[in-house]
Design a protein around this motif. Sequence first.
Motif, PDB file in Angstrom:
ATOM      1  N   PRO A  68      -2.691  -2.540  -2.774  1.00  0.00           N
ATOM      2  CA  PRO A  68      -3.605  -1.509  -3.268  1.00  0.00           C
ATOM      3  C   PRO A  68      -4.762  -1.134  -2.344  1.00  0.00           C
ATOM      4  O   PRO A  68      -5.553  -0.263  -2.682  1.00  0.00           O
ATOM      5  N   PHE A  69      -4.880  -1.771  -1.172  1.00  0.00           N
ATOM      6  CA  PHE A  69      -6.083  -1.599  -0.363  1.00  0.00           C
ATOM      7  C   PHE A  69      -5.834  -0.761   0.882  1.00  0.00           C
ATOM      8  O   PHE A  69      -6.392  -1.009   1.946  1.00  0.00           O
ATOM      9  N   GLY A  70      -5.000   0.232   0.761  1.00  0.00           N
ATOM     10  CA  GLY A  70      -4.611   1.039   1.911  1.00  0.00           C
ATOM     11  C   GLY A  70      -5.733   1.859   2.521  1.00  0.00           C
ATOM     12  O   GLY A  70      -5.624   2.314   3.662  1.00  0.00           O
ATOM     13  N   ASN A 128      12.671  -8.347   4.785  1.00  0.00           N
ATOM     14  CA  ASN A 128      13.587  -7.206   4.685  1.00  0.00           C
ATOM     15  C   ASN A 128      13.409  -6.499   3.340  1.00  0.00           C
ATOM     16  O   ASN A 128      14.359  -6.180   2.636  1.00  0.00           O
ATOM     17  N   LYS A 129      12.120  -6.281   3.025  1.00  0.00           N
ATOM     18  CA  LYS A 129      11.783  -5.701   1.734  1.00  0.00           C
ATOM     19  C   LYS A 129      10.626  -4.728   1.905  1.00  0.00           C
ATOM     20  O   LYS A 129       9.517  -5.143   2.277  1.00  0.00           O
ATOM     21  N   PRO A 130      10.856  -3.441   1.677  1.00  0.00           N
ATOM     22  CA  PRO A 130       9.774  -2.468   1.883  1.00  0.00           C
ATOM     23  C   PRO A 130       8.659  -2.652   0.853  1.00  0.00           C
ATOM     24  O   PRO A 130       8.882  -3.091  -0.271  1.00  0.00           O
ATOM     25  N   THR A 131       7.456  -2.316   1.270  1.00  0.00           N
ATOM     26  CA  THR A 131       6.298  -2.418   0.388  1.00  0.00           C
ATOM     27  C   THR A 131       5.564  -1.083   0.351  1.00  0.00           C
ATOM     28  O   THR A 131       5.303  -0.476   1.387  1.00  0.00           O
ATOM     29  N   LYS A 132       5.209  -0.660  -0.832  1.00  0.00           N
ATOM     30  CA  LYS A 132       4.442   0.561  -0.982  1.00  0.00           C
ATOM     31  C   LYS A 132       2.962   0.246  -0.834  1.00  0.00           C
ATOM     32  O   LYS A 132       2.466  -0.726  -1.399  1.00  0.00           O
ATOM     33  N   ILE A 133       2.268   1.056  -0.055  1.00  0.00           N
ATOM     34  CA  ILE A 133       0.838   0.856   0.165  1.00  0.00           C
ATOM     35  C   ILE A 133       0.061   1.940  -0.577  1.00  0.00           C
ATOM     36  O   ILE A 133       0.235   3.140  -0.318  1.00  0.00           O
TER      37      ILE A 133
END
Length: 307
Positions: free
Chosen positions: A180-182, A236-241
């Motif tokens: 959450p800190f993008g 190997n796991k995408p993360t949403k920012i």
Amino acid sequence: MNIGVTGNTGFVGGNLTSYLKSKNYNIIGVSRTPFKSNELKYSDLNLTVWNSINTFIHLAGKAHDLKKTSKENDYYKINTELTKTLFDQFLVSDCKVFIYTSSVKAVADHVDGILTEGIIPNPKTVYGKSKLAAELYILSKIIPENKKVYILRPCMIHGPNNQGNLNLLYSFVSTGIPYPFGRYVNRRSFVSIENLCFIIKELIDNNKIESGIYNIADDEHLSTIDLISIISEVLNKPTKILKLPKLFVRFIARVGDFFPIPINSERLLKLTENYVVSNLKIKNAIQKTLPLSSEEGIKKTITSFQK
């Protein structure tokens, strides 16, 4: 060669002990409550023992208490007074090298620009103040010409199975929770346990390295977003920012100061602040390349979490 190590059962001490043993050094562990028959209590450190040791590495100390439940005197008793006692014993012994592991927090809790050894210390926390007090005591003494004394100031140390803020970031990625800190753009220095052990070994082996204070850090600086990307690659796991408003983020962190949620004000600061540490002085002293890049070190640490 006999090497004395305090705090040998901790994260840094355990790794350093294994590393030095693999290089054929004989390690004498020292602690308040020894676990093994070949380990010593602090009270066992008489002159005969000191004279049998070539290098003494003082790692033991009271770490910064995130829960803020420790008494101020505890920091000075362990971080300052114990160091004074050990250093006094070293000075009158035949031991040749004393390595004291301090912290960059003995200099500054927040860094504008780049932290070098030339910056005048001004710690704000009792942890930093107690570490600095030990440094100043060591620096106040006259060092015999046949001895070497090194004060090491590592930044955040990480390595396999170490629990800390990297573990918190790991949980974001591994569970699929968006980071959450993008909105925060930062740069931080880290040091892998392998690089720290490598540097300490160089100080043991190379008697041409001058006594003094040395910052310890990896070569590259990483942002928290960089760390998220590295963790995502390892898993190997995408993360949403997410780029949540900073005001809202600070409010949630403030709530975490009073209730048991993953984020509080101190953790938020550690994840998002700038804290860049120069390692040029120690690199120039050892004249060698560190074994791991920052990214390689982080990958090794994250891989260990999966196990």
